[in-house]
Scaffold this motif. Structure first.
Motif, PDB file in Angstrom:
ATOM      1  N   UNK A 139      -1.102  -4.558   2.897  1.00  0.00           N
ATOM      2  CA  UNK A 139      -1.269  -5.539   2.754  1.00  0.00           C
ATOM      3  C   UNK A 139      -3.197  -5.786   3.218  1.00  0.00           C
ATOM      4  N   UNK A 140      -3.277  -4.358   3.156  1.00  0.00           N
ATOM      5  CA  UNK A 140      -4.688  -3.934   3.004  1.00  0.00           C
ATOM      6  C   UNK A 140      -5.293  -2.476   2.105  1.00  0.00           C
ATOM      7  N   UNK A 141      -6.194  -2.619   1.160  1.00  0.00           N
ATOM      8  CA  UNK A 141      -6.518  -2.045   0.530  1.00  0.00           C
ATOM      9  C   UNK A 141      -7.666  -1.230   0.894  1.00  0.00           C
ATOM     10  N   UNK A 142      -7.403  -0.138   1.568  1.00  0.00           N
ATOM     11  CA  UNK A 142      -8.685   1.092   1.477  1.00  0.00           C
ATOM     12  C   UNK A 142      -9.692   1.134   0.944  1.00  0.00           C
ATOM     13  N   UNK A 143     -11.341   0.351   0.835  1.00  0.00           N
ATOM     14  CA  UNK A 143     -12.133   0.411   0.715  1.00  0.00           C
ATOM     15  C   UNK A 143     -12.478   1.794  -0.157  1.00  0.00           C
ATOM     16  N   UNK A 144     -12.845   2.405   1.516  1.00  0.00           N
ATOM     17  CA  UNK A 144     -13.259   4.030   1.318  1.00  0.00           C
ATOM     18  C   UNK A 144     -12.382   5.020   1.578  1.00  0.00           C
ATOM     19  N   UNK A 145     -10.959   5.280   1.343  1.00  0.00           N
ATOM     20  CA  UNK A 145      -9.594   5.445   1.229  1.00  0.00           C
ATOM     21  C   UNK A 145     -10.066   6.495   2.535  1.00  0.00           C
ATOM     22  N   UNK A 146     -11.560   7.752   2.640  1.00  0.00           N
ATOM     23  CA  UNK A 146     -10.906   9.239   3.074  1.00  0.00           C
ATOM     24  C   UNK A 146     -11.290   8.207   4.794  1.00  0.00           C
ATOM     25  N   UNK A 147     -12.688   7.926   4.358  1.00  0.00           N
ATOM     26  CA  UNK A 147     -13.608   6.825   6.276  1.00  0.00           C
ATOM     27  C   UNK A 147     -12.608   6.029   6.743  1.00  0.00           C
ATOM     28  N   UNK A 148     -11.448   4.744   6.328  1.00  0.00           N
ATOM     29  CA  UNK A 148     -10.729   4.239   6.551  1.00  0.00           C
ATOM     30  C   UNK A 148      -9.087   5.316   7.385  1.00  0.00           C
TER      31      UNK A 148
ATOM     32  N   UNK B  75       2.062  11.535   7.746  1.00  0.00           N
ATOM     33  CA  UNK B  75       0.749  11.399   7.160  1.00  0.00           C
ATOM     34  C   UNK B  75       1.747  10.109   6.555  1.00  0.00           C
ATOM     35  N   UNK B  76       2.970  10.263   6.725  1.00  0.00           N
ATOM     36  CA  UNK B  76       3.676   9.048   5.909  1.00  0.00           C
ATOM     37  C   UNK B  76       3.279   7.849   6.761  1.00  0.00           C
ATOM     38  N   UNK B  77       3.573   7.644   7.808  1.00  0.00           N
ATOM     39  CA  UNK B  77       3.102   6.579   9.035  1.00  0.00           C
ATOM     40  C   UNK B  77       1.761   6.491   9.282  1.00  0.00           C
ATOM     41  N   UNK B  78       0.688   6.762   8.931  1.00  0.00           N
ATOM     42  CA  UNK B  78      -0.482   7.058   9.055  1.00  0.00           C
ATOM     43  C   UNK B  78      -0.443   6.271   8.149  1.00  0.00           C
ATOM     44  N   UNK B  79      -0.211   6.506   7.094  1.00  0.00           N
ATOM     45  CA  UNK B  79      -0.762   5.716   5.863  1.00  0.00           C
ATOM     46  C   UNK B  79      -0.072   4.431   5.621  1.00  0.00           C
ATOM     47  N   UNK B  80       1.503   4.471   6.064  1.00  0.00           N
ATOM     48  CA  UNK B  80       1.494   2.518   6.066  1.00  0.00           C
ATOM     49  C   UNK B  80       1.232   2.467   6.967  1.00  0.00           C
ATOM     50  N   UNK B  81       0.628   2.783   8.410  1.00  0.00           N
ATOM     51  CA  UNK B  81      -0.298   2.279   9.681  1.00  0.00           C
ATOM     52  C   UNK B  81      -1.218   1.681   8.609  1.00  0.00           C
ATOM     53  N   UNK B  82      -2.223   2.449   8.293  1.00  0.00           N
ATOM     54  CA  UNK B  82      -3.579   2.446   7.578  1.00  0.00           C
ATOM     55  C   UNK B  82      -3.910   0.559   6.617  1.00  0.00           C
ATOM     56  N   UNK B  83      -2.694   0.758   5.725  1.00  0.00           N
ATOM     57  CA  UNK B  83      -2.746  -0.299   5.078  1.00  0.00           C
ATOM     58  C   UNK B  83      -2.017  -1.539   4.912  1.00  0.00           C
ATOM     59  N   UNK B  84      -1.135  -0.980   6.280  1.00  0.00           N
ATOM     60  CA  UNK B  84      -0.409  -2.463   6.640  1.00  0.00           C
ATOM     61  C   UNK B  84       0.906  -2.662   5.952  1.00  0.00           C
ATOM     62  N   UNK B  85       1.544  -1.640   5.082  1.00  0.00           N
ATOM     63  CA  UNK B  85       1.965  -1.516   4.134  1.00  0.00           C
ATOM     64  C   UNK B  85       3.584  -2.902   4.686  1.00  0.00           C
ATOM     65  N   UNK B  86       4.258  -3.225   4.108  1.00  0.00           N
ATOM     66  CA  UNK B  86       5.003  -4.029   3.947  1.00  0.00           C
ATOM     67  C   UNK B  86       6.795  -3.421   3.937  1.00  0.00           C
TER      68      UNK B  86
ATOM     69  N   UNK C  25      -3.925   9.174   2.449  1.00  0.00           N
ATOM     70  CA  UNK C  25      -4.284   8.284   1.870  1.00  0.00           C
ATOM     71  C   UNK C  25      -3.700   8.409   0.174  1.00  0.00           C
ATOM     72  N   UNK C  26      -2.789   8.812  -0.144  1.00  0.00           N
ATOM     73  CA  UNK C  26      -1.610   8.828  -1.031  1.00  0.00           C
ATOM     74  C   UNK C  26      -0.949   8.004  -0.956  1.00  0.00           C
ATOM     75  N   UNK C  27      -0.205   7.591   0.793  1.00  0.00           N
ATOM     76  CA  UNK C  27       0.818   6.726   0.467  1.00  0.00           C
ATOM     77  C   UNK C  27       0.223   5.652   0.407  1.00  0.00           C
ATOM     78  N   UNK C  28      -0.681   5.183   1.277  1.00  0.00           N
ATOM     79  CA  UNK C  28      -1.659   4.300   1.494  1.00  0.00           C
ATOM     80  C   UNK C  28      -2.068   3.306  -0.354  1.00  0.00           C
ATOM     81  N   UNK C  29      -2.493   3.835  -1.294  1.00  0.00           N
ATOM     82  CA  UNK C  29      -3.003   4.252  -2.653  1.00  0.00           C
ATOM     83  C   UNK C  29      -1.595   4.095  -3.328  1.00  0.00           C
ATOM     84  N   UNK C  30      -0.839   4.751  -2.492  1.00  0.00           N
ATOM     85  CA  UNK C  30       0.695   3.976  -3.527  1.00  0.00           C
ATOM     86  C   UNK C  30       1.173   2.539  -3.237  1.00  0.00           C
ATOM     87  N   UNK C  31       1.257   2.656  -1.994  1.00  0.00           N
ATOM     88  CA  UNK C  31       1.291   1.444  -1.224  1.00  0.00           C
ATOM     89  C   UNK C  31       0.712  -0.045  -2.163  1.00  0.00           C
ATOM     90  N   UNK C  32      -0.869   0.280  -2.008  1.00  0.00           N
ATOM     91  CA  UNK C  32      -1.658  -0.522  -2.799  1.00  0.00           C
ATOM     92  C   UNK C  32      -0.716  -0.889  -4.562  1.00  0.00           C
TER      93      UNK C  32
END
Length: 573
Positions: free
Chosen positions: A547-556, A480-491, A534-541
């Protein structure tokens, strides 16, 4: 463009279900991502030039899964099962992951720990086709060329899983055989987290080995000299990171099974510069943090009020302490107060400011020697676990020592005499190394203990209650960490992102009845991974590193999850 990219291209979107193909005939059957064996329909065989290359019957994927599962069951020994699955993985990517996903709880001990340890030890003698990149410290000038040889573009890779094979599971230095641990993690990233298998690369940093058995084995395929250390090692790792950032600038570097002397050092060196994650430090910490959080919530308490003993203050143990300390700080303790809630022991006993050979990452947890000066102990310079438990009366006892049976009946009963529901986590694996078995812990605490283990254990019946034992398996968090990082393009991967992963897992635990496990069940991994992502991507934002903020986290996040279904082929005419 590399050879693989010339042959086919996975089109974006639709869970990887559309692939552009510009090859025909037998070549298709030799590429695991394209091959589907007898599942090719009659029409597909004509379009792809496969007429006559397969038996005439068409086998749907569900029937293929059934056949593959029966073949798996026919293999009796764990290594025979491992070889069956590895062979399938190397022939048919989709079928392998469909099978693994449908039987994840049964097959995870085969594709990962504990069986992967045997496969690593037998690597030299069982060597067949191995998918990965091998980088030699003797030729650092070849690093970039080797990474480019995979034929991927800069945007094609989300995760690079890398090991130097020094700290493999409980078996230590295994040379280039450690590539298997990366392949095992890669399989779980996909089966549990839906990370596209084509968007990951496994890498072995071959810096030599101190395993004399390997060095004297004519079949050993790695470089034949002792492990290189010091500046040369650091320069080699730096050259790898530099090349990886250049070739795959958006990839998270996942460090796996590095020795204690290097794991924390490498993580600290790069965590503020590149997107980097150490599963042994941060992944283990997150899953144990989730179990601890779920346990204290079940008791109606807060983590900040616990007294924590960590027995085995190595890479994993201190990583756990660091995360729990971060959570305590989030509950209002200042850093010094939070640190003061921990008592950490290494092989020489309780770590104090008078202890010898304390590593840099252990120093924050060294107790003031004046604090223990009036303790009644056998040896002030080697204060034992039993003596620590007796004096500080911990509420949480964590074992990452690799020393079997060290949570003795006397120690557990002493702890339980002062705590109504002691939280006890014997995390060492494989199973023969566990500090105490759940059955014994429940017996010695009259069924009051809240338990998580590192290895899988069967439920323990006591009276009318069957206690399900939570397995603190990193597979609950790292996919999930890897998926979240990839989804939001975390730096970067920040501490708050790791805490968010732990909180996400803990939020899925409802301990409403006696015997409920402290962690989600392994067969629910894809839902767990999506929740963590989802939690990781939101924390990254929130941290400003996305680099990418998820507009619809569940769907994204769902849209990022690769599905093991045979893709539609788009022919490049």
């Amino acid at each position: 463009m590399g050879e693989q990219r010339r042959r086919y291209e996975v089109l974006p979107g639709n869970h990887g279900s559309r692939i552009k193909v510009n090859i025909r005939g037998e070549d298709i059957l030799h590429i695991p991502r394209l091959n589907r064996g007898t599942a090719f329909t009659t029409e597909e065989r004509k379009r792809l030039g496969l007429v006559g290359l397969l038996p005439s019957g068409v086998t749907p994927i569900d029937a293929q899964v059934h056949r593959a599962y029966q073949q798996f069951l026919e293999a009796r020994a764990p290594m025979a099962k491992f070889r069956r699955l590895a062979s399938l993985r190397d022939r048919n990517t989709v079928l392998f992951f469909r099978l693994l996903s449908e039987h994840i709880e049964e097959m995870m001990p085969i594709v990962y720990t504990p069986t992967i340890g045997i496969a690593i030890e037998q690597f030299s003698r069982q060597l067949t086709r191995v998918e990965g990149v091998f980088l030699s410290i003797d030729t650092p000038e070849d690093i970039e060329e080797a990474l480019l040889a995979k034929g991927r573009h800069a945007d094609d890779i989300d995760i690079i899983i890398v090991t130097d094979s020094e700290g493999i599971l409980g078996i230590g230095d295994q040379g280039v055989g450690g590539i298997q641990i990366c392949l095992g993690k890669k399989s779980l990233y996909t089966a549990a987290g839906g990370v596209d298998p084509n968007r990951m690369i496994s890498v072995c940093l071959d810096v030599g080995t101190n395993n004399l058995g390997l060095l004297n084995d004519d079949l050993y395929p790695g470089v034949r000299h002792a492990r290189v250390r010091g500046k040369a090692y650091d320069d080699f790792v730096d050259a790898f990171v530099t090349a990886a950032q250049k070739v795959f600038p958006h990839a998270m570097i996942h460090w796996e099974d590095f020795g204690a002397a290097n794991a924390h050092k490498i993580l600290d060196r790069y965590r503020d510069e590149v997107c980097t994650f150490n599963d042994d430090v941060q992944g283990t910490a997150a899953v144990v943090g989730a179990a601890a959080t779920a346990a204290v919530r079940a008791k109606g308490e807060r983590l900040r009020d616990q007294r924590v003993v960590v027995y085995g203050a190595g890479t994993a143990g201190i990583g756990i302490a660091d995360l729990l300390r971060e959570v305590m700080a989030g509950e209002g303790l200042d850093p010094d107060e939070a640190t003061d809630r921990f008592w950490c022991l290494n092989s020489r006993g309780l770590i104090t400011d008078a202890s010898a050979n304390v590593r840099d990452f252990q120093e924050p947890y060294a107790r003031d020697s004046l604090e223990v000066a009036d303790w009644e102990v056998d040896n002030q310079r080697r204060i034992s676990l039993a003596e620590v438990v007796s004096h500080i009366k911990p509420t949480i006892l964590i074992g990452t020592s690799g020393q079997p049976g060290t949570f003795s009946e006397k120690i557990v009963r002493e702890m339980a005499a002062h705590v109504d529901q002691p939280i006890i986590m014997p995390l060492s694996n494989p199973t023969p190394l566990v500090e105490a078995t759940p059955a014994d812990i429940l017996e010695w605490t009259d069924g009051r203990a809240l338990i998580a283990t590192g290895s899988p254990f069967d439920p323990v019946p006591r009276g009318d209650v069957e206690f399900e034992i939570a397995q603190a398996n990193n597979a609950l968090v790292f996919p999930g960490i890897g998926l979240g990082v990839a989804a939001c393009r975390a730096r970067r991967v920040t501490d708050k992102m790791i805490v968010a992963a732990a909180e996400a897992v803990a939020s899925m635990v409802q301990m409403s009845t006696p015997g409920t496990p402290l962690l989600p069940r392994i067969n629910d991994l894809r839902r767990v991974s999506a929740t963590v992502a989802i939690a990781v991507a939101q924390a990254a934002a929130e941290e400003g590193v996305a680099d990418v903020v998820l507009k619809d986290p569940v769907q994204d996040v769902f849209d990022r999850m690769w599905q093991p279904v045979y893709p539609e082929f788009i022919l490049d005419d």
